[in-house]
Structures are given as structure tokens and as C-alpha cells.
Design a protein around this motif. Structure first.
Motif, short mmCIF file in Angstrom:
data_model
loop_
_atom_site.label_atom_id
_atom_site.label_comp_id
_atom_site.label_asym_id
_atom_site.label_seq_id
_atom_site.Cartn_x
_atom_site.Cartn_y
_atom_site.Cartn_z
N ILE A 93 63.77 -22.78 57.38
CA ILE A 93 63.51 -21.50 56.71
C ILE A 93 62.01 -21.31 56.49
CG2 ILE A 93 63.77 -20.32 54.49
CD1 ILE A 93 66.66 -21.45 54.43
N LEU A 94 61.30 -22.38 56.12
CA LEU A 94 59.86 -22.27 55.93
C LEU A 94 59.14 -21.96 57.23
CD1 LEU A 94 57.41 -22.39 54.10
CD2 LEU A 94 57.37 -24.88 54.41
N LEU A 95 59.59 -22.56 58.34
CA LEU A 95 58.98 -22.28 59.64
C LEU A 95 59.09 -20.80 59.99
CD1 LEU A 95 60.19 -25.39 61.68
CD2 LEU A 95 57.80 -24.72 61.34
N VAL A 96 60.22 -20.20 59.65
CA VAL A 96 60.42 -18.77 59.92
C VAL A 96 59.67 -17.92 58.91
CG1 VAL A 96 62.13 -16.92 60.01
CG2 VAL A 96 62.64 -19.13 61.05
N ASN A 97 59.77 -18.29 57.62
CA ASN A 97 59.13 -17.50 56.57
C ASN A 97 57.62 -17.48 56.71
OD1 ASN A 97 61.59 -16.88 55.48
ND2 ASN A 97 61.42 -18.26 53.72
N MET A 98 57.05 -18.49 57.36
CA MET A 98 55.61 -18.54 57.49
C MET A 98 55.05 -17.34 58.25
SD MET A 98 53.15 -20.34 56.35
CE MET A 98 53.50 -22.06 56.07
N PHE A 99 55.85 -16.78 59.15
CA PHE A 99 55.43 -15.54 59.81
C PHE A 99 55.22 -14.44 58.78
CE2 PHE A 99 57.84 -17.43 63.48
CZ PHE A 99 56.76 -17.55 64.34
N ALA A 100 56.14 -14.34 57.83
CA ALA A 100 56.06 -13.27 56.83
C ALA A 100 54.95 -13.53 55.81
CB ALA A 100 57.40 -13.12 56.12
N PHE A 101 54.60 -14.79 55.59
CA PHE A 101 53.49 -15.09 54.68
C PHE A 101 52.14 -14.79 55.32
CE2 PHE A 101 56.57 -18.04 52.59
CZ PHE A 101 56.50 -17.50 51.32
N SER A 102 52.05 -14.90 56.63
CA SER A 102 50.74 -14.85 57.30
C SER A 102 50.52 -13.62 58.17
CB SER A 102 50.55 -16.09 58.17
OG SER A 102 51.56 -16.17 59.16
N THR A 103 51.56 -12.82 58.41
CA THR A 103 51.43 -11.63 59.25
C THR A 103 52.25 -10.47 58.66
OG1 THR A 103 53.33 -12.31 60.61
CG2 THR A 103 51.14 -12.98 61.36
N PRO A 104 51.93 -9.24 59.02
CA PRO A 104 52.66 -8.06 58.50
C PRO A 104 54.00 -7.87 59.21
CG PRO A 104 50.92 -7.35 59.98
CD PRO A 104 50.77 -8.84 59.85
N VAL A 105 54.92 -8.81 59.03
CA VAL A 105 56.19 -8.84 59.74
C VAL A 105 57.00 -7.55 59.67
CG1 VAL A 105 58.49 -9.92 59.69
CG2 VAL A 105 56.46 -11.33 59.80
N PRO A 106 57.11 -6.88 58.51
CA PRO A 106 57.98 -5.70 58.46
C PRO A 106 57.54 -4.56 59.38
CG PRO A 106 57.46 -6.47 56.24
CD PRO A 106 56.54 -7.18 57.18
N TYR A 107 56.30 -4.61 59.87
CA TYR A 107 55.75 -3.45 60.56
C TYR A 107 55.36 -3.72 62.01
CZ TYR A 107 55.34 -2.67 55.57
OH TYR A 107 55.62 -2.59 54.23
#
Length: 394
Positions: free
Chosen positions: A26-40
Motif C-alpha cells: 500500500i505504501l509503494l502505491v500511496n507514494m505516487f499520491a504523496f509525491s505527484t498530483p495523482v488525481p489530475y
């Protein structure tokens, strides 16, 4: 007789190890959302350097969409175990469970308001409230309902994606981004104050927790909880040593099939249909394959002792999950180290492994003294009205 938290000697080590491994995924995946504007953005087209593209590809294939189903199944497994324990003690399972899930929802809400927009706890609490209303059913009915819920809506989504692919087959149609929203996220998280990040977090959360997402949770999270509850009633993990050949076949077949399905957007011309198959079917199949492989490993003598760090993190899953968010916001947001959007995926991947290793060691030291993690203790204190005791008092 009063219900109490599960004692250490009653715990199933394999379940804790599975939770611990899930937290890493989960952390490996969530790291995208912590470091990049994933929703957009579309992550498959967002990265530009060959190294970032390669790391994203393999994280997408091996990790993305394969650990939230596993954690949801473990959540359902735990609910069924709690129901069985409550009935054995002659207590009301529903009263305690509703209270427990409401508290979890509030913790998730605070997680969003104070730390990170991508919380999953509220969705789990919401789906858990529905799951406990069905928990008394026989395991075959729980499994059938879970498969029907998941298969019907996701089959329809895949069909619509196939139709959309006939209209827009070119992979060029995926190269999109909401430039204004991306710039706003980078400015708030990468260069803004805590209040700037808070305001952006509310904007991002409005996407994460839109009405459609709550509805989709009933067809993407709830089904796995019901499948996990069915597995608990059959005691599949506890009796794994009696069915090793079945677990071996399940692990090999589903890992291979899951990886094949998840590679489709990369081995063929990417379409909406292939993306749908990758995420909605490849991800869960790979999740069950991973779980089967871990269960098999745990059947090997002394394996659970070797995997103890994962088990300790799994026993403190709520604490570790929220600490992951705290650490990552301090690393990436401007009020911390301000590394938002500045690190390559290779560095981020190794950073994840380092963060997880530190949290696993922290969990081991904490549980040498206490029975539960600090947030688990608080959660169960509110639910059961009893503080967690130190290990020496057990």
C-alpha cells in the motif's frame, strides 16, 4: 461476560504477516499520491525519463491494485473472527462492531483533515458496517454475494470500456492532464504552508470521496470483505497445512494469470478495455496469488519467526498506516523537506523500503513493551473501555 481485545496467544501469525506485507504494498502505491498530483494526471503517461517509466511500469504491474483487495479481505477475515469470538463469549457482536467502525471512520476523517487526502479508513469503515449486517450468513453465501457484487459491476465497467475502446483505440487519447489542477497541487504541496496544503487536501479529498466513489466502494471493497469473511468461516488460513497442494496450485496459477492480465496495457496497444481488465481483474487475482504464496511460506518451519518484522507491523497496522502518512508528508510537503515532485521513482521506491523497515523495527520494539500499538490501544480503549496493558502484565 465482557468482550476484550484479542490476546497475543490467540493471534494467527500468518494473518499479521499478510497485513504487514499489505502495508508495504500500500505504501509503494500511496507514494505516487504523496509525491505527484495523482488525481489530475494519467500516471502511465505522466513520467518522462526512461528510469521513471520503467519503475512505474513494474510497480503498476506488480503492486498497483493488488494490495487494497488483499487488505480488504483481511479486514473481512478479522470481522468474521470477531463475530465468532463474540458469540462464543455470549456478547452482542453488532453493538461493539458498530462502535468500533464508527471510531475508525472518525480516525479516517482526522487523517484526511490533518495529514493526507488519500485515506482508505473511512471507506473501510463504511463498507464494514454493511459487511457486519451480512456476517452471520453461511460462508458459501458470503462468497457468492461477494463474487456477484464484484463481477456484475466490474464486468459492466469492462464492457463499457471495451465499447469506448472501439471509439478511441489510440493510446494517444490517454495523454491528458488537468494542467491548472496540477500546478495548484505542486504549488500547495511543494511550496506552500500547512494551511495551503490543507486547502489543497480538501480539494483532492473532494475527488477521492465524491458520491460515485462511495458507491463504487460497495462493488470494489465490500465484495473482498465478504470473500475474506467467508474464508475466515472456513478457517482457510488456520488449516492451510492440511491443503498445501491446493494452495500451491492457487498461488502459481493466480500469480501467473494476474501478471499476464496486468501486463496487457504494456504488451498490447493500450485501450480503456485493457486498462479495465488490468485493474479490475488482474489486480485482485494477483492479490489472491500473493496471499496464497505468503500462506505457503508461513507453513515452512521457522518462517513466521523470520518474517516477524512483517508480523509486528501487521499487528500495529493502524498505527503504521498513519505513521506512513505522517512521515511521507514531512518528506514531500514544503513544511517538511519539500521534496514534492523532485525525486525519481527509483529513489522513491528505495525510500519506501527504508521507511517501512524503520516502522517495522519501531513496531517490534513497541510490542516488546505493550500488547498493542498506540492507536490500536486508543481505538480499543474507546470500543472496549479498557486500556492496553504492558506486556509484562499479560
Amino acid at each position: 461476560m465482557q468482550s476484550t481485545p484479542t490476546a497475543t496467544k490467540e493471534r494467527v501469525a500468518t494473518l499479521d504477516i499478510l497485513r504487514g506485507v499489505s502495508l508495504l504494498g500500500i505504501l509503494l502505491v500511496n507514494m505516487f499520491a504523496f509525491s505527484t498530483p495523482v488525481p489530475y494526471v494519467d500516471l502511465k503517461t505522466y513520467f518522462s525519463t526512461p528510469l521513471d517509466i520503467s519503475y512505474h511500469k513494474w510497480l503498476d504491474i506488480l503492486v498497483q491494485g493488488s494490495f487494497y483487495p488483499l487488505f480488504a479481505m483481511l479486514f473481512g477475515y478479522g470481522l468474521a473472527m470477531q463475530q465468532e469470538k463474540a458469540e462464543t463469549l455470549g456478547n452482542s457482536f453488532y453493538k461493539l462492531s458498530v462502535k468500533r467502525l464508527v471510531v475508525l471512520f472518525i480516525i479516517g476523517l482526522l487523517h484526511v483533515l490533518l495529514l493526507w487526502w488519500g485515506d482508505i479508513l473511512m471507506m473501510y469503515a463504511f463498507c464494514g458496517l454493511i459487511a457486519i449486517s451480512l456476517i452471520r450468513m453461511k460462508p458459501q453465501f458470503l462468497l457468492a454475494i461477494g463474487l456477484l457484487f464484484y463481477g456484475a459491476i466490474n464486468g459492466l465497467v469492462a464492457l463499457l470500456a471495451y465499447i469506448a475502446s472501439l471509439v478511441k483505440a489510440s493510446s494517444d487519447t490517454f495523454e491528458y492532464a488537468d494542467i491548472q489542477a496540477v500546478q495548484s497541487a505542486i504549488k500547495a504541496y511543494g511550496g506552500g504552508s500547512w494551511m495551503d496544503a490543507f486547502q489543497q487536501r480538501l480539494t483532492d479529498a473532494s475527488v477521492q470521496f465524491s458520491p460515485s466513489m462511495w458507491i463504487m466502494a460497495l462493488f470494489t471493497i465490500l465484495p473482498f470483505m465478504l470473500i475474506g469473511a467467508a474464508a475466515a468461516k472456513w478457517k482457510l488460513i488456520e488449516s492451510a497445512k492440511n491443503h498445501l497442494s491446493k494452495w500451491i496450485v492457487t498461488a502459481v496459477v493466480l500469480i501467473v494469470l494476474g501478471i499476464i492480465l496486468k501486463m496487457l496495457p504494456y504488451t498490447m496497444d493500450r485501450t480503456y478495455f485493457l486498462d479495465s481488465i488490468q485493474m479490475q481483474f488482474g489486480g485482485p487475482l494477483l492479490a489472491i496469488g500473493y496471499a496464497s504464496a505468503i500462506i505457503l511460506i508461513c507453513c515452512i518451519p521457522y518462517a513466521t519467526k523470520i518474517l516477524l518484522p512483517f508480523a509486528m507491523a501487521g499487528r500495529m497496522s493502524l498505527t503504521v498506516y498513519l505513521l506512513e502518512s505522517l512521515v511521507c508528508t514531512l518528506i514531500f510537503y514544503h513544511f517538511g523537506l519539500g521534496l514534492y515532485g523532485k525525486l525519481g521513482l527509483d529513489t522513491i521506491t528505495w525510500l519506501v523500503l527504508g521507511i517501512y523497515a524503520i516502522l517495522a523495527v519501531f513496531s517490534m520494539f513497541w510490542l516488546m513493551i505493550f500488547r498493542q500499538g498506540p492507536l490500536e490501544s486508543l481505538w480499543k480503549r474507546i470500543t472496549y473501555g479498557k486500556f492496553s496493558e504492558k506486556r509484562g502484565n499479560i
